[in-house]
Scaffold this motif. Structure first.
Motif, PDB file in Angstrom:
ATOM      1  N   ASN A   1       0.828  -1.207   0.000  1.00 38.79           N
ATOM      2  CA  ASN A   1       0.000   0.000   0.000  1.00 38.79           C
ATOM      3  C   ASN A   1       0.863   1.258   0.000  1.00 38.79           C
ATOM      4  O   ASN A   1       2.045   1.228   0.348  1.00 38.79           O
ATOM      5  CB  ASN A   1      -0.969   0.007   1.180  1.00 38.79           C
ATOM      6  CG  ASN A   1      -0.278  -0.192   2.520  1.00 38.79           C
ATOM      7  OD1 ASN A   1       0.865   0.222   2.703  1.00 38.79           O
ATOM      8  ND2 ASN A   1      -0.964  -0.810   3.460  1.00 38.79           N
ATOM      9  N   SER A   2       0.236   2.353  -0.434  1.00 38.16           N
ATOM     10  CA  SER A   2       0.935   3.620  -0.576  1.00 38.16           C
ATOM     11  C   SER A   2       0.224   4.703   0.216  1.00 38.16           C
ATOM     12  O   SER A   2      -0.991   4.870   0.082  1.00 38.16           O
ATOM     13  CB  SER A   2       0.993   4.014  -2.060  1.00 38.16           C
ATOM     14  OG  SER A   2       1.516   5.314  -2.216  1.00 38.16           O
TER      15      SER A   2
ATOM     16  N   THR B   1       0.146   7.564  -7.631  1.00 39.89           N
ATOM     17  CA  THR B   1       0.052   6.114  -7.435  1.00 39.89           C
ATOM     18  C   THR B   1      -0.678   5.467  -8.602  1.00 39.89           C
ATOM     19  O   THR B   1      -0.262   4.422  -9.118  1.00 39.89           O
ATOM     20  CB  THR B   1      -0.672   5.792  -6.115  1.00 39.89           C
ATOM     21  OG1 THR B   1       0.016   6.420  -5.032  1.00 39.89           O
ATOM     22  CG2 THR B   1      -0.730   4.289  -5.873  1.00 39.89           C
ATOM     23  N   GLU B   2      -1.762   6.089  -9.050  1.00 37.37           N
ATOM     24  CA  GLU B   2      -2.534   5.549 -10.173  1.00 37.37           C
ATOM     25  C   GLU B   2      -1.704   5.583 -11.451  1.00 37.37           C
ATOM     26  O   GLU B   2      -1.697   4.608 -12.219  1.00 37.37           O
ATOM     27  CB  GLU B   2      -3.815   6.363 -10.354  1.00 37.37           C
ATOM     28  CG  GLU B   2      -4.672   5.963 -11.550  1.00 37.37           C
ATOM     29  CD  GLU B   2      -5.222   4.555 -11.463  1.00 37.37           C
ATOM     30  OE1 GLU B   2      -5.492   3.966 -12.535  1.00 37.37           O
ATOM     31  OE2 GLU B   2      -5.378   4.033 -10.333  1.00 37.37           O
TER      32      GLU B   2
ATOM     33  N   ILE C   1      -1.054  -1.175  -6.611  1.00 39.52           N
ATOM     34  CA  ILE C   1      -0.731  -0.695  -5.264  1.00 39.52           C
ATOM     35  C   ILE C   1      -2.004  -0.118  -4.659  1.00 39.52           C
ATOM     36  O   ILE C   1      -2.735   0.615  -5.323  1.00 39.52           O
ATOM     37  CB  ILE C   1       0.353   0.396  -5.299  1.00 39.52           C
ATOM     38  CG1 ILE C   1       1.612  -0.101  -6.014  1.00 39.52           C
ATOM     39  CG2 ILE C   1       0.699   0.877  -3.896  1.00 39.52           C
ATOM     40  CD1 ILE C   1       2.621   1.004  -6.311  1.00 39.52           C
ATOM     41  N   THR C   2      -2.268  -0.424  -3.400  1.00 41.54           N
ATOM     42  CA  THR C   2      -3.466   0.082  -2.737  1.00 41.54           C
ATOM     43  C   THR C   2      -3.172   1.426  -2.082  1.00 41.54           C
ATOM     44  O   THR C   2      -2.356   1.508  -1.155  1.00 41.54           O
ATOM     45  CB  THR C   2      -3.944  -0.898  -1.659  1.00 41.54           C
ATOM     46  OG1 THR C   2      -4.180  -2.174  -2.249  1.00 41.54           O
ATOM     47  CG2 THR C   2      -5.224  -0.398  -1.005  1.00 41.54           C
ATOM     48  N   PRO C   3      -3.802   2.501  -2.546  1.00 43.33           N
ATOM     49  CA  PRO C   3      -3.569   3.807  -1.913  1.00 43.33           C
ATOM     50  C   PRO C   3      -4.327   3.919  -0.588  1.00 43.33           C
ATOM     51  O   PRO C   3      -5.457   3.458  -0.455  1.00 43.33           O
ATOM     52  CB  PRO C   3      -4.115   4.793  -2.942  1.00 43.33           C
ATOM     53  CG  PRO C   3      -5.116   4.025  -3.729  1.00 43.33           C
ATOM     54  CD  PRO C   3      -4.687   2.594  -3.716  1.00 43.33           C
TER      55      PRO C   3
ATOM     56  N   ASP D   1       3.665   0.916   3.269  1.00 46.12           N
ATOM     57  CA  ASP D   1       4.856   0.401   2.601  1.00 46.12           C
ATOM     58  C   ASP D   1       5.648   1.449   1.831  1.00 46.12           C
ATOM     59  O   ASP D   1       6.881   1.371   1.760  1.00 46.12           O
ATOM     60  CB  ASP D   1       4.451  -0.716   1.626  1.00 46.12           C
ATOM     61  CG  ASP D   1       3.753  -1.865   2.337  1.00 46.12           C
ATOM     62  OD1 ASP D   1       4.340  -2.395   3.304  1.00 46.12           O
ATOM     63  OD2 ASP D   1       2.625  -2.216   1.930  1.00 46.12           O
ATOM     64  N   LEU D   2       4.961   2.391   1.225  1.00 44.77           N
ATOM     65  CA  LEU D   2       5.647   3.308   0.322  1.00 44.77           C
ATOM     66  C   LEU D   2       4.842   4.595   0.170  1.00 44.77           C
ATOM     67  O   LEU D   2       3.718   4.699   0.665  1.00 44.77           O
ATOM     68  CB  LEU D   2       5.844   2.655  -1.050  1.00 44.77           C
ATOM     69  CG  LEU D   2       4.551   2.249  -1.783  1.00 44.77           C
ATOM     70  CD1 LEU D   2       4.326   3.122  -3.009  1.00 44.77           C
ATOM     71  CD2 LEU D   2       4.612   0.782  -2.190  1.00 44.77           C
ATOM     72  N   SER D   3       5.424   5.553  -0.540  1.00 43.27           N
ATOM     73  CA  SER D   3       4.701   6.780  -0.837  1.00 43.27           C
ATOM     74  C   SER D   3       5.343   7.466  -2.036  1.00 43.27           C
ATOM     75  O   SER D   3       6.552   7.366  -2.249  1.00 43.27           O
ATOM     76  CB  SER D   3       4.718   7.730   0.362  1.00 43.27           C
ATOM     77  OG  SER D   3       3.954   8.903   0.095  1.00 43.27           O
ATOM     78  N   PHE D   4       4.503   8.143  -2.819  1.00 42.47           N
ATOM     79  CA  PHE D   4       4.977   9.041  -3.872  1.00 42.47           C
ATOM     80  C   PHE D   4       4.821  10.450  -3.301  1.00 42.47           C
ATOM     81  O   PHE D   4       3.723  11.004  -3.284  1.00 42.47           O
ATOM     82  CB  PHE D   4       4.162   8.861  -5.147  1.00 42.47           C
ATOM     83  CG  PHE D   4       4.349   7.508  -5.780  1.00 42.47           C
ATOM     84  CD1 PHE D   4       5.401   7.279  -6.653  1.00 42.47           C
ATOM     85  CD2 PHE D   4       3.490   6.451  -5.485  1.00 42.47           C
ATOM     86  CE1 PHE D   4       5.586   6.035  -7.238  1.00 42.47           C
ATOM     87  CE2 PHE D   4       3.669   5.207  -6.061  1.00 42.47           C
ATOM     88  CZ  PHE D   4       4.718   4.995  -6.943  1.00 42.47           C
ATOM     89  N   ALA D   5       5.920  11.001  -2.817  1.00 40.45           N
ATOM     90  CA  ALA D   5       5.867  12.247  -2.060  1.00 40.45           C
ATOM     91  C   ALA D   5       6.653  13.342  -2.764  1.00 40.45           C
ATOM     92  O   ALA D   5       7.599  13.065  -3.514  1.00 40.45           O
ATOM     93  CB  ALA D   5       6.436  12.027  -0.658  1.00 40.45           C
TER      94      ALA D   5
END
Length: 328
Positions: free
Chosen positions: A157-158, A169-170, A180-182, A201-205
């Motif tokens: 997940n993000s 994320t999309e 990936i599940t936001p 788990d992760l992030s687009f930051a």
């Protein structure tokens, strides 16, 4: 035609020309009084920080006060609507970010068209998106990361605090054929707390929001969405280097005015901002918040960028609505 009629006609023509001459004089004298720089976010955030640097420069360069006016709310829509309704004379401008292009894609109550009701002046700062993972994520490189996602789809997940990380994320999922599940968050700070703790788990930051945590070793950066490596993170490869050239999700900040603002006023502001973005002091100040100056930007190129982003985000927003991740 009699002499009296000719004199009346001449007088009428002079009367018509006087207002035009007056308006032209006002435009050429811009600015002759204080101006308002409206910001759609609270003081202290990245958009507000850039706005204050811009206002300070315009104040010093154009020799008139430029005052920042924070009108926070509705993801920047309150400020945008207010500037749209303001007189188109250059004395009210808007410092905005990607909310201009993102909001129409993910919100169902945007009651204006910023692209037609605002005139872009130029982009002045930009922050790239960074892919970060929790420290114990079972991948050390970007290639291993994608391999892990494909091995176990829907496992990871993000953290998605706001529309921008959600759309990123999309976009990443579409480009890499991964799932990936936001996980929505109300802000970047709680999202980072949970990522550091390993709850997500992760992030687009954006670089500015996550750079201190990367440098402190609390999270790991795997790739950055910029044309070249960032000097603050020289060891982090770009998505282009990593084999994903179409992944770009920049968080820019730019200046807008009401759409009917005269072109010569826009040109004067743009010329002044050109000198700002070339300043070493400005570059240094932006680096503190994870941003860099936009060296080349004009009303035409900025408008083209907005059109491109609006089309992309509309497509991504539709995909999110189909998944019930944003309101339809």
């Amino acid at each position: 035609m009699t002499t009296s009629k000719l004199l009346s006609l001449a007088a009428a023509c002079v009367a018509l020309l006087v207002p035009v001459a007056s308006v032209q004089a006002q435009q050429s004298d811009f600015p002759s009084r204080a101006s308002r720089v409206v910001v759609g976010f609270s003081p202290g955030g990245p958009t507000d920080n850039v706005a204050r640097l811009v206002a300070k420069h315009l104040n010093e360069d154009l020799k008139q006060p430029f005052v920042v006016d924070n009108r926070a709310g509705a993801a920047g829509n309150i400020a945008t609507a207010e500037v749209i309704k303001s007189p188109a004379d250059g004395y009210t401008s808007l410092i905005a970010s990607v909310n201009i292009t993102i909001n129409p894609a993910v919100m169902d109550d945007v009651r204006f068209d910023a692209r037609t009701e605002l005139k872009p002046v130029r982009s002045v700062a930009i922050a790239p998106t960074v892919l970060v993972v929790r420290n114990d994520f079972p991948a050390q490189t970007y290639a291993e990361f994608v391999e892990q996602l494909r091995k176990q789809p829907n496992k990871y997940n993000s953290a998605a605090p706001g529309a921008s990380p959600l759309l990123a994320t999309e976009l990443f999922g579409q480009l890499t054929n991964t799932r990936i599940t936001p996980v929505p968050y109300k802000g970047a700070a709680p999202a980072m707390v949970d990522l550091i703790a390993g709850h997500v788990d992760l992030s687009f930051a954006t670089l500015g929001s996550v750079l201190p945590h990367i440098k402190a070793g609390k999270v790991r950066a795997l790739a950055i969405a910029s044309p070249k490596r960032d000097p603050e993170l020289p060891g982090v490869p770009t998505f282009i280097e990593s084999g994903l050239p179409n992944f770009s999700f920049d968080a820019w900040v730019g200046l807008f005015v009401p759409s009917r603002t005269p072109d010569d006023v826009v040109a004067k502001i743009n010329t002044s901002l050109d000198s700002l973005v070339k300043s070493k002091a400005y570059e240094t100040q932006l680096a503190l918040i994870g941003m860099t100056p936009v060296a080349q930007s004009t009303p035409v190129s900025f408008a083209a960028l907005i059109d491109q982003e609006t089309a992309l985000y509309a497509r991504l927003g539709k995909a999110l609505k189909d998944k019930s991740l944003v309101p339809k």
